[in-house]
Design a protein around this motif. Structure first.
Motif, mmCIF file in Angstrom:
data_model
loop_
_atom_site.group_PDB
_atom_site.id
_atom_site.type_symbol
_atom_site.label_atom_id
_atom_site.label_comp_id
_atom_site.label_asym_id
_atom_site.label_seq_id
_atom_site.Cartn_x
_atom_site.Cartn_y
_atom_site.Cartn_z
ATOM 1 N N LEU A 108 47.262 39.824 39.483
ATOM 2 C CA LEU A 108 47.624 40.754 38.977
ATOM 3 C C LEU A 108 47.894 40.622 37.415
ATOM 4 N N HIS A 130 49.422 46.353 44.276
ATOM 5 C CA HIS A 130 48.390 45.004 44.149
ATOM 6 C C HIS A 130 48.518 44.437 45.815
ATOM 7 N N GLU A 168 53.633 40.127 33.889
ATOM 8 C CA GLU A 168 52.661 39.082 33.747
ATOM 9 C C GLU A 168 51.423 39.535 32.841
ATOM 10 N N TYR A 196 46.737 33.609 53.423
ATOM 11 C CA TYR A 196 45.876 34.673 53.745
ATOM 12 C C TYR A 196 44.093 34.518 53.286
ATOM 13 N N ASN A 203 39.504 47.672 40.846
ATOM 14 C CA ASN A 203 39.506 46.480 39.719
ATOM 15 C C ASN A 203 38.320 46.425 39.092
ATOM 16 N N GLU A 257 59.040 37.540 47.330
ATOM 17 C CA GLU A 257 60.300 37.834 46.500
ATOM 18 C C GLU A 257 61.491 37.055 47.307
ATOM 19 N N GLU A 280 43.583 40.785 51.265
ATOM 20 C CA GLU A 280 43.316 40.673 49.837
ATOM 21 C C GLU A 280 43.099 42.014 49.313
ATOM 22 N N ALA A 281 43.998 42.462 48.442
ATOM 23 C CA ALA A 281 43.913 43.978 47.939
ATOM 24 C C ALA A 281 42.491 44.196 47.409
ATOM 25 N N SER A 282 42.131 43.378 46.386
ATOM 26 C CA SER A 282 40.866 43.623 45.615
ATOM 27 C C SER A 282 39.973 42.280 45.553
ATOM 28 N N GLY A 283 40.743 41.381 44.786
ATOM 29 C CA GLY A 283 40.170 40.072 44.101
ATOM 30 C C GLY A 283 39.489 40.776 43.096
ATOM 31 N N ASP A 294 56.391 32.640 42.014
ATOM 32 C CA ASP A 294 55.999 32.818 43.437
ATOM 33 C C ASP A 294 55.009 34.139 43.310
ATOM 34 N N ASP A 295 53.893 34.140 43.703
ATOM 35 C CA ASP A 295 52.828 35.255 43.408
ATOM 36 C C ASP A 295 52.961 36.271 44.602
ATOM 37 N N HIS A 333 57.327 45.424 39.999
ATOM 38 C CA HIS A 333 58.355 44.638 39.238
ATOM 39 C C HIS A 333 58.882 45.681 37.996
#
Ligand code: 475
Length: 792
Positions: free
Chosen positions: A115, A348, A67, A532, A443, A265, A631-634, A261-262, A312
């Motif tokens: 991402l 991520h 992406e 979440y 990030n 999978e 949330e990994a980072s935002g 789908d974010d 991915h």
């Protein structure tokens, strides 16, 4: 190039490239003509960059990503080439408004969310820093779907950006690579040879990514799937038109559409095909370039740093081993070592449903040789680490996270908290076996797009105060610090925000027929809709506030506008319920004459990069309220803070680092920590307890379940309420009271300009560290070993 200025070059392109008469030209025609004229100004720098990289024999960075959420390209190019004034003047002379022409460009929406947007910010920073780099991805014919609402419900329509002329890309006729799927592996003289059953061509299209001041540009190379041969003339001549076109349609399916789908999978075969398609094409291209420049294969890691954006492209591990071992005869162990020297992997998300796994059956059917190599890689890893328990294949599934980890020399998380959790949870064992492999790269976002371009008023104020150097050296924003007690500076700061808010209010009225008070507090939550991320916590607080205002209409309420935007994955039923509830609440609350002086709710359809650029500069409050640890980072959180919107948020992802920098007094913290979340989940009945302890929460849930917002279908939210009063996995109820209290602290601060504006301005002055330039420098030093070719 002879250049006679835009007043000539724009009509020239209109006439000679588009074949259109200025008298009949549409806005879109002018926009394309302008794009071509602007493009002319960057091509020289672009070609010169590629030449310089070749001549220097430089190590190149390859960023592989499914992406790239780039948004509009024209405005970016105009800004980075510093052509704002010239373009504006030329268009005015032609009787056109620059704003309208620029806004005509459809967003390139080749991504779902964070991402993909991170990949776009990275491309811009790589170019600004003069790092020789390529982005590699898929040229989707249809990007992320368009969202609209029908009776409050999300409706998806296909997005069709490529039906318009895409003025920025160059089709590379000479870069067309063949790829195979399926078939079998045959032993030929003791050598395994893969005979694929199905072949497609990967056709390269390059889009220039230009850095600040136009000194350096890199290519974003996107692959389009095409058939080996055109259509089947025999069948066509026999009159079988559909069958004649079939091979073409089948091949093109691979790059037809971005999966929406974010996080989840679902084992779709086409998705795996897409992943292999762009990864294999990119690796072939990388090896081709390396070999053309001449060098021993074992030196590949000195010339190529290949970053895998999530799992991915994780098939890159076995594919690169295959190219080196099967196709070029390198010994297997050395091939694995060489591949690992090139590859690195960014994680991520820790959400279990988002960790990619592919069934061994599917993998064997589609990529039989890769399945064998995965077993070999696993065996080599087991030989190296005899006490290892995690296998790459478990319960009939290939674990892509583990595969990416094992094949990478560095693995990174995207915020300090997230990287720590990676070590403790999903990669616990692999981290113990390879304690130096995991690193953190928090990030960042590009200041060119997210401050300089999106917020010209604030940018002018900053540049007028400390000079323009901050644009490519964002930490210089700290030079604003001495002004933060200066009344004149704070007035100007508040003035810029007020003007942005007035613009937004005008646009909302004109485009969406929504009236809002520009003096109200603009409270904004914009991001994918996900449990979440807890948009439902926000809307429950909104309902509770509405009820409280109704009960005390004469209290001194601080007027608020709650603004939401975001898409839900089409198959994510609960997320779609949240959207509908927010829209239903908006309808009731906005029509309530008793309260709507104080409270309005707006859900804007079709959230995208351009809408974010409009909303963030006009926001007062940034909602970052995810369940801690999820949330990994935002990255939205960083954009809001930079633009002077303090955060109301949990200790999650990069919120933690934002708060450390802006200071706890300038951040509205609430809610459970990661550890408390885990403990709370173990409490039986945690949701019921929380509801029993907070009348406001109980009242809000009751209104929803009684159908106050769904009078025509009173029980339609039974499932929604059942989820929250039942297992409430994301702990909306347990964090509600703390969130309510934090919102009232926000009210109190906003009501005091002498408190609010210094706080907002401190958010700008102290968040310069969140530039993606800093992030890229981190990757260069810790992961890539790449250097910048100082843009001359
Ligand atoms: C995190 N997308 C943010 C951001 O690091 C973080 C997953 C599967 C398929 C397609 N897209 C995805 C993501 O996982 C994603 O966008 N993750 C986000 O990455 C950049 O800031 O916290 O949720």
């Amino acid at each position: 190039m002879t250049d006679t200025g835009f007043r000539d070059s724009i009509p020239r392109h209109l006439i000679y490239a588009l074949g259109t008469d200025p008298q009949n030209a549409t806005l879109g025609d002018w926009r394309i003509a302008l794009s071509l004229a602007v493009r002319d100004r960057l091509v020289d720098a672009w070609l010169a960059s590629a030449r310089a990289a070749r001549q220097a024999g430089a190590k190149r960075v390859y960023y592989l990503s499914m992406e790239f959420l780039i948004g509009r390209l024209l405005e970016d190019a105009i800004i980075n080439l510093r052509l704002e004034e010239e373009v504006r003047a030329a268009l005015a002379a032609l009787g056109l408004s620059a704003d309208e022409v620029i806004a005509d460009e459809p967003d390139a929406a080749l991504g779902n969310g964070g991402l993909g947007r991170l990949a776009a910010c990275f491309m811009e920073s790589l170019a600004t820093l003069g790092v020789p780099a390529f982005g590699y991805g898929i040229r989707y014919e249809h990007g992320l779907f368009r969202q609209s609402f029908v009776e409050g419900r999300q409706v998806e329509e296909p997005e069709d950006w490529l039906t318009q002329v895409h003025a920025w890309e160059f089709r590379r006729r000479d870069v067309r690579l063949r790829l195979c799927f399926g078939g079998e592996v045959v032993d030929e003289g003791g050598k395994p040879v893969w005979h694929g059953a199905e072949a497609v061509m990967a056709q390269a299209y390059d889009t220039p990514m230009i850095g600040w001041q136009g000194k350096w540009a890199n290519a974003l190379r996107l692959w389009s799937a095409e058939p080996l041969h055109g259509f089947d003339l025999d069948r066509f001549n026999r009159g079988d038109y559909a069958a004649a076109a079939e091979p073409e349609a089948l091949a093109r399916t691979i790059s037809r559409v971005l999966y929406p789908d974010d996080t989840t999978e679902r084992g779709k075969e086409l998705r795996l095909k897409q992943e292999y398609f762009f990864t294999a094409a990119s690796l072939q291209d990388i090896l081709r370039r390396f070999e053309a420049e001449g060098g021993a294969l074992a030196d590949l890691p000195k010339k190529a740093a290949i970053q895998l954006n999530d799992t991915h492209p994780a098939i890159a591990g076995p594919e690169l081993v295959r190219l080196l071992h099967d196709e070029r005869g390198m010994a297997l162990d050395q091939a694995i070592e060489t591949a690992r020297g090139c590859l690195s992997y960014t994680n991520h998300t820790l959400l279990p449903e988002a960790l990619e796994r592919w069934s061994e059956d599917l993998m064997t059917r589609l990529l039989p040789r890769h399945m064998q190599l995965i077993e070999r890689i696993d065996a080599a890893h087991a030989a190296e680490k005899p006490d290892r328990k995690v296998a790459l294949v478990q319960e009939g599934e290939v674990r892509m996270g583990e595969l990416a980890f094992v094949m990478a020399h560095k693995v990174n998380g995207v915020s300090a908290l997230h990287t720590g959790l990676m070590k403790q949870t999903v990669f616990e064992e692999l981290h113990r076996l390879h304690p130096d492999r995991i690193v953190n790269e928090t990030n960042g976002v590009t200041p060119r797009r997210w401050l300089f371009s999106a917020n010209p008023r604030l940018s002018r104020l900053i540049s007028g105060t400390i000079g323009e150097g901050w644009v490519c050296d964002l930490e210089r924003l700290c030079e604003l610090e001495p002004q933060l007690d200066d009344a004149a500076f704070l007035d100007a700061y508040a003035g810029a925000k007020r003007a942005n808010k007035a613009d937004l209010a005008g646009w909302l009225a004109a485009e969406h027929g929504v009236q809002i008070d520009p003096e109200a507090l603009f409270d904004v939550q914009i991001k994918r809709i996900h449990e979440y991320k807890r948009q439902h916590l926000n809307i429950l607080e909104t309902i509770a506030l509405w009820q409280e205002i109704k009960a005390n209409p004469n209290a001194p309420w601080v007027p608020r506008v709650k603004i939401f935007a975001g898409k839900a994955a089409p198959g994510y039923v609960f997320a779609k319920e949240i959207i509908r509830l927010i829209n239903d609440v908006a309808a009731v609350v906005n029509a309530d004459l008793e309260t709507n002086r104080f409270l309005k709710v707006v859900f804007l359809p079709n959230y995208n990069v351009s809408l974010a650029e409009r909303l963030i500069p006009a926001s007062d409050l940034s909602e970052q309220i995810s369940t801690a640890g999820k949330e990994a980072s935002g990255t939205g959180n960083m954009k809001f803070a930079l633009n002077g919107a303090p955060t109301i948020g949990t200790l999650d992802g990069a919120n933690v680092e934002i708060r450390d920098r802006v200071g706890e007094k300038n951040f509205f913290l609430f809610g459970m920590t990661t550890d408390e979340v885990v403990a709370r989940r173990a409490v039986p009945d945690h949701a019921r307890q929380a509801i029993a302890a907070d009348k406001r929460l109980g009242g809000a849930l009751k209104a929803v379940s009684q159908g106050v917002f769904s009078p025509r279908d009173r029980h339609c939210y039974r499932g929604f309420v059942g989820n929250l009063t039942g297992h409430d996995y994301f702990l909306v109820c347990s964090d509600f009271t703390a969130y309510w209290d934090a919102q009232r602290r926000v009210d109190a601060a906003f009501a005091e300009p002498a408190v609010w504006w210094p706080m907002a301005a401190r958010n700008t002055a102290r968040t310069g560290w969140f530039s993606s330039d800093r992030t890229i420098r981190g990757y260069m030093a810790d992961i890539w070993g790449a250097s910048s070719l100082d843009p001359a």
